[in-house]
Design an enzyme around this catalytic site. Structure first.
Site, PDB file in Angstrom:
ATOM      1  N   GLU A 113      43.991 -22.779  59.030  1.00 46.37           N
ATOM      2  CA  GLU A 113      45.296 -22.884  59.688  1.00 46.37           C
ATOM      3  C   GLU A 113      45.334 -24.173  60.500  1.00 46.37           C
ATOM      4  OE1 GLU A 113      45.907 -19.219  61.845  1.00 46.37           O
ATOM      5  OE2 GLU A 113      45.994 -18.059  60.012  1.00 46.37           O
ATOM      6  N   HIS A 241      56.154 -20.903  67.134  1.00 46.11           N
ATOM      7  CA  HIS A 241      55.537 -20.972  65.802  1.00 46.11           C
ATOM      8  C   HIS A 241      56.454 -21.812  64.924  1.00 46.11           C
ATOM      9  CE1 HIS A 241      53.658 -19.930  62.045  1.00 46.11           C
ATOM     10  NE2 HIS A 241      52.705 -19.280  62.694  1.00 46.11           N
ATOM     11  N   ARG A 288      50.096 -26.595  66.262  1.00 45.85           N
ATOM     12  CA  ARG A 288      51.468 -26.052  66.220  1.00 45.85           C
ATOM     13  C   ARG A 288      52.495 -26.811  67.035  1.00 45.85           C
ATOM     14  NH1 ARG A 288      50.264 -19.683  66.374  1.00 45.85           N
ATOM     15  NH2 ARG A 288      49.351 -19.761  64.323  1.00 45.85           N
ATOM     16  N   HIS A 349      56.680 -17.596  70.044  1.00 50.93           N
ATOM     17  CA  HIS A 349      55.647 -16.815  69.351  1.00 50.93           C
ATOM     18  C   HIS A 349      54.542 -16.324  70.279  1.00 50.93           C
ATOM     19  CE1 HIS A 349      53.092 -15.641  66.019  1.00 50.93           C
ATOM     20  NE2 HIS A 349      52.138 -16.464  66.403  1.00 50.93           N
ATOM     21  N   ARG A 384      47.527 -23.014  72.212  1.00 49.57           N
ATOM     22  CA  ARG A 384      46.521 -22.165  71.562  1.00 49.57           C
ATOM     23  C   ARG A 384      46.259 -22.608  70.126  1.00 49.57           C
ATOM     24  NH1 ARG A 384      47.048 -17.259  68.257  1.00 49.57           N
ATOM     25  NH2 ARG A 384      49.281 -17.702  68.312  1.00 49.57           N
TER      26      ARG A 384
HETATM   27  P1  FAD Z   1      50.007  -6.194  71.992  1.00 50.44           P
HETATM   28  O1  FAD Z   1      49.280  -6.009  70.735  1.00 50.44           O
HETATM   29  O2  FAD Z   1      51.278  -6.900  71.991  1.00 50.44           O
HETATM   30  O3  FAD Z   1      50.094  -4.821  72.729  1.00 50.44           O
HETATM   31  C1  FAD Z   1      50.807  -4.681  73.937  1.00 50.44           C
HETATM   32  C2  FAD Z   1      50.804  -3.224  74.315  1.00 50.44           C
HETATM   33  O4  FAD Z   1      51.237  -3.089  75.651  1.00 50.44           O
HETATM   34  C3  FAD Z   1      51.727  -2.337  73.498  1.00 50.44           C
HETATM   35  O5  FAD Z   1      51.055  -1.130  73.248  1.00 50.44           O
HETATM   36  C4  FAD Z   1      52.896  -2.066  74.436  1.00 50.44           C
HETATM   37  O6  FAD Z   1      53.546  -0.838  74.205  1.00 50.44           O
HETATM   38  C5  FAD Z   1      52.160  -2.027  75.757  1.00 50.44           C
HETATM   39  N1  FAD Z   1      52.973  -2.272  76.941  1.00 50.44           N
HETATM   40  C6  FAD Z   1      53.590  -3.417  77.311  1.00 50.44           C
HETATM   41  N2  FAD Z   1      54.193  -3.250  78.506  1.00 50.44           N
HETATM   42  C7  FAD Z   1      53.949  -1.974  78.893  1.00 50.44           C
HETATM   43  C8  FAD Z   1      54.318  -1.205  80.014  1.00 50.44           C
HETATM   44  N3  FAD Z   1      55.070  -1.705  81.005  1.00 50.44           N
HETATM   45  N4  FAD Z   1      53.904   0.080  80.079  1.00 50.44           N
HETATM   46  C9  FAD Z   1      53.167   0.620  79.080  1.00 50.44           C
HETATM   47  N5  FAD Z   1      52.799  -0.070  77.990  1.00 50.44           N
HETATM   48  C10 FAD Z   1      53.179  -1.350  77.903  1.00 50.44           C
HETATM   49  N6  FAD Z   1      47.119 -13.963  66.759  1.00 50.44           N
HETATM   50  C11 FAD Z   1      46.013 -14.249  66.042  1.00 50.44           C
HETATM   51  O7  FAD Z   1      44.942 -14.485  66.618  1.00 50.44           O
HETATM   52  N7  FAD Z   1      46.062 -14.256  64.676  1.00 50.44           N
HETATM   53  C12 FAD Z   1      47.203 -13.995  63.983  1.00 50.44           C
HETATM   54  O8  FAD Z   1      47.208 -13.998  62.763  1.00 50.44           O
HETATM   55  C13 FAD Z   1      48.385 -13.715  64.725  1.00 50.44           C
HETATM   56  N8  FAD Z   1      49.553 -13.464  64.085  1.00 50.44           N
HETATM   57  C14 FAD Z   1      50.650 -13.091  64.823  1.00 50.44           C
HETATM   58  C15 FAD Z   1      51.814 -12.733  64.152  1.00 50.44           C
HETATM   59  C16 FAD Z   1      52.908 -12.276  64.870  1.00 50.44           C
HETATM   60  C17 FAD Z   1      54.186 -11.894  64.143  1.00 50.44           C
HETATM   61  C18 FAD Z   1      52.838 -12.197  66.281  1.00 50.44           C
HETATM   62  C19 FAD Z   1      54.013 -11.707  67.064  1.00 50.44           C
HETATM   63  C20 FAD Z   1      51.684 -12.575  66.946  1.00 50.44           C
HETATM   64  C21 FAD Z   1      50.584 -13.021  66.227  1.00 50.44           C
HETATM   65  N9  FAD Z   1      49.396 -13.383  66.867  1.00 50.44           N
HETATM   66  C22 FAD Z   1      48.289 -13.684  66.132  1.00 50.44           C
HETATM   67  C23 FAD Z   1      49.242 -13.181  68.316  1.00 50.44           C
HETATM   68  C24 FAD Z   1      48.509 -11.855  68.537  1.00 50.44           C
HETATM   69  O9  FAD Z   1      48.945 -10.922  67.571  1.00 50.44           O
HETATM   70  C25 FAD Z   1      48.775 -11.299  69.920  1.00 50.44           C
HETATM   71  O10 FAD Z   1      48.554 -12.288  70.889  1.00 50.44           O
HETATM   72  C26 FAD Z   1      47.842 -10.124  70.195  1.00 50.44           C
HETATM   73  O11 FAD Z   1      47.946  -9.162  69.176  1.00 50.44           O
HETATM   74  C27 FAD Z   1      48.175  -9.503  71.538  1.00 50.44           C
HETATM   75  O12 FAD Z   1      47.422  -8.340  71.680  1.00 50.44           O
HETATM   76  P2  FAD Z   1      47.542  -7.524  73.027  1.00 50.44           P
HETATM   77  O13 FAD Z   1      46.625  -6.377  72.892  1.00 50.44           O
HETATM   78  O14 FAD Z   1      47.395  -8.441  74.170  1.00 50.44           O
HETATM   79  O15 FAD Z   1      49.070  -7.048  73.052  1.00 50.44           O
HETATM   80  C1  SIN Z   2      50.020 -17.025  61.691  1.00 47.60           C
HETATM   81  O1  SIN Z   2      49.630 -16.265  60.810  1.00 47.60           O
HETATM   82  O2  SIN Z   2      50.545 -18.126  61.482  1.00 47.60           O
HETATM   83  C2  SIN Z   2      49.884 -16.574  63.099  1.00 47.60           C
HETATM   84  C3  SIN Z   2      48.572 -16.955  63.575  1.00 47.60           C
HETATM   85  C4  SIN Z   2      48.541 -16.971  65.065  1.00 47.60           C
HETATM   86  O3  SIN Z   2      49.561 -16.822  65.729  1.00 47.60           O
HETATM   87  O4  SIN Z   2      47.447 -17.179  65.582  1.00 47.60           O
END
Ligand code: FAD
Ligand code: SIN
Length: 521
Positions: A113, A241, A288, A349, A384
């Site tokens: 990537e 993104h 990015r 993103h 990032r």
């Molecule tokens: P999340 O997985 O977003 O979980 C947040 C949680 O908090 C949820 O359960 C929600 O319900 C809960 N929550 C929030 N506020 C409250 C509240 N007030 N009370 C109770 N619960 C609450 N990163 C990579 O490294 N590789 C990738 O390929 C990649 N692809 C991506 C593709 C997309 C479409 C997106 C949107 C992001 C991508 N990212 C990627 C970024 C990555 O997915 C996220 O940064 C990561 O998954 C965040 O994980 P997290 O556990 O911090 O939060």
């Molecule tokens: C992607 O698949 O392009 C998302 C990867 C990322 O947000 O790290």
């Protein structure tokens, strides 16, 4: 109702679930999700998780790529340990049952990537996040010490402030005793008392009108910590993104993984001009910020609403094998990417900033950890590197768990905390006002605080947001609380922090680009 737990975990994405699993042997864990348990950015992660997993790659190369993307603002020590711990954390995921794609030889099928000098992104087709969420949730649901509560919304952290103590931002010794939680089904606000609390609430993409983030990404953790007078930083570094599917009116915007460009996808204008060579020698695989700004600039020059991603250089076998979700999604709106150009546009993103934490994911508030996208660890700096966020969440949740296990036995509950009092509050009968205010906030942020900023635009955003802030606080202070109102209030706080930190940064660095700063870099 008052509830006592050893560990309160707010969020059921990769950060919250992996922390919960690691501390559960040491005490009772309650993990909350404001929606269904699997909903969050983790579920939608496509490209994969970056880690050093083969002999061609080295920790030093991955470290160097992360530092280059971060544009001088990464904490080098944090970058080093995060990447050096990557292999162990991935092996653990595999131990829990995660399956990453392999070649016929049995080696991992690693993708490349933007910003990566090597093929090092482990993936499960284009559904890596869903695979990780699946295995972590399964483990959590089977664990006898973990209680998982869906549709439970954390409204605010409980600190000394709730005992009547004077707390200001300079008070060095703020402590967290748990959180007030809205049980959406029972329509009741309960007091959750915890010895240790973990915030894993994810990102804040919904502060913008166009985002790849699911609707739950409303910056609740950051807003709660800021209200509790904890430290928040780097909020100006919002990652757009480069390639989300251009399909107006669809929310959230569907992501077209960077791995598609890694496999050979090329960007061109509607007239067929392949423009990336004019912006960066790394072409489509530049970091990015560079690619998103190049697209933004081409759209401004041509007046077009999108550019195209040309996938004709990728074999049909590769598209169907590696990108089945993207292929099916595009086909569902009438675009066959094996034959046709794919319309794409940048979308908000990822938030590189957030709640400031140390190397054990400890926040500036005692007994409170933060991990995942809501945190600011020093790994990403000003931008990032792709696929480093799932890794960051695993590493910091692990470190937090190691630290928490050594702390918990010495801690006790704070039993003097008053229950939530909403006496005198009235039912808000104008839900439509909340929806309208939300749209206004998103429109302000997208219009004035996007990929290219200016002093005038930032000031306009601040002035307009101030009006919505006053109206919303007034509504909040007299209404019985609802999730939507609390989320709006949090998004306003997050918008305010992004604008103020963008105004304070007098240089162009990484994702922050202000035309009035051009002389400064
Ligand atoms: P999340 O997985 O977003 O979980 C947040 C949680 O908090 C949820 O359960 C929600 O319900 C809960 N929550 C929030 N506020 C409250 C509240 N007030 N009370 C109770 N619960 C609450 N990163 C990579 O490294 N590789 C990738 O390929 C990649 N692809 C991506 C593709 C997309 C479409 C997106 C949107 C992001 C991508 N990212 C990627 C970024 C990555 O997915 C996220 O940064 C990561 O998954 C965040 O994980 P997290 O556990 O911090 O939060
Ligand atoms: C992607 O698949 O392009 C998302 C990867 C990322 O947000 O790290």
């Amino acid at each position: 109702m008052k509830k006592h737990v050893d560990f309160l975990v707010i969020g059921t994405g990769i950060a919250g679930l992996s922390f919960a699993l690691k501390v559960a042997a040491k005490g009772r864990v309650c993990i909350l999700s404001k929606a269904s348990a699997d909903e969050g950015s983790t579920l939608y992660a496509q490209g994969g998780i970056a880690a050093v997993m083969n002999a061609l790659d080295t920790y030093d190369k991955h470290i160097q790529d992360t530092l280059v993307a971060g544009d001088g603002l990464c904490d080098e020590e944090v970058v080093r340990f995060t990447i050096e711990e990557s292999t162990r954390r991935i092996e653990e995921l595999i131990g829990w049952g995660a399956q990453f794609d392999r070649k016929t030889t049995g080696e991992f099928d690693l993708a490349r990537e933007g910003g990566h000098s090597e093929y090092r992104v482990l993936h499960h087709k284009d559904q890596t996040g869903a695979e990780i969420e699946r295995i972590l949730l399964k483990e959590v649901k089977n664990h006898p010490n973990i209680e998982l509560l869906e549709h439970h919304f954390a409204l605010d952290l409980i600190t000394q402030h709730h005992l009547g103590a004077e707390v200001n931002r300079r008070t060095p010794d703020i402590a967290c005793f748990g959180a007030y939680v809205l049980d959406e089904k029972a329509n009741r606000i309960d007091t959750y008392l915890a010895k240790l609390t973990m915030l894993a609430t994810g990102g804040n993409g919904n502060v913008y009108a166009t985002t790849t983030n699911p609707v739950v990404a409303t910056g609740d953790g950051v807003a709660m910590v800021y209200r509790a007078k904890g430290k928040v930083a780097n909020m100006e570094f919002i990652q757009f993104h480069p390639t989300s599917l251009y399909n107006p009116m669809e929310k959230p915007s569907f992501l077209i993984s960077e791995a598609v460009r890694g496999a050979g996808g090329r960007l061109c204008t509607l007239k067929g001009d392949y423009f990336m060579s004019r912006y960066d020698r790394r072409l489509e695989l530049a970091p990015r910020d560079v690619v998103a700004r190049a697209i933004d600039s081409e759209m401004k020059l041509t007046g077009d609403d999108h550019v195209y991603l040309d996938c004709s250089g990728i074999s049909k076998t590769e598209i169907l094998g590696h990108f089945p979700t993207i292929y099916a999604k595009c086909l569902s709106i009438g675009i066959d990417i094996t034959k046709e150009l794919l319309p794409v546009v940048p979308a908000a993103h990822y938030s590189c900033g957030g709640i400031v934490v140390d190397e054990h994911a400890r926040t500036s508030i005692r007994h409170l950890y933060a991990s995942g996208e809501c945190s600011c660890t020093g790994l990403h700096g000003a931008n990032r590197l792709a696929s480093n966020s799932l890794l960051e969440a695993l590493v910091f949740s692990h470190r937090a768990a190691e630290d928490a296990k050594t702390q918990v036995d010495a801690l006790s509950y704070c039993n003097d905390i008053p229950e939530w009092n909403d006496e005198g509050m009235v039912l808000n009968e104008e839900m439509i006002l909340i929806t309208q205010s939300l749209r206004e906030v998103q429109s302000i942020m997208s219009s004035y605080v996007g990929i290219v900023r200016s002093n005038l635009r930032l000031q306009r955003a601040l002035d307009r947001l101030a009006i919505i802030y006053r109206e919303t606080e007034e509504l909040y202070n007299r209404s019985v609380h609802s999730l939507k109102l609390a989320e709006l209030r949090n998004l306003i706080k997050v918008g305010y922090l992004i604008i103020k930190m963008a105004m304070a940064r007098k240089e162009n660095r990484g994702l922050h680009y202000n035309i009035d700063n051009i002389v400064n870099k």
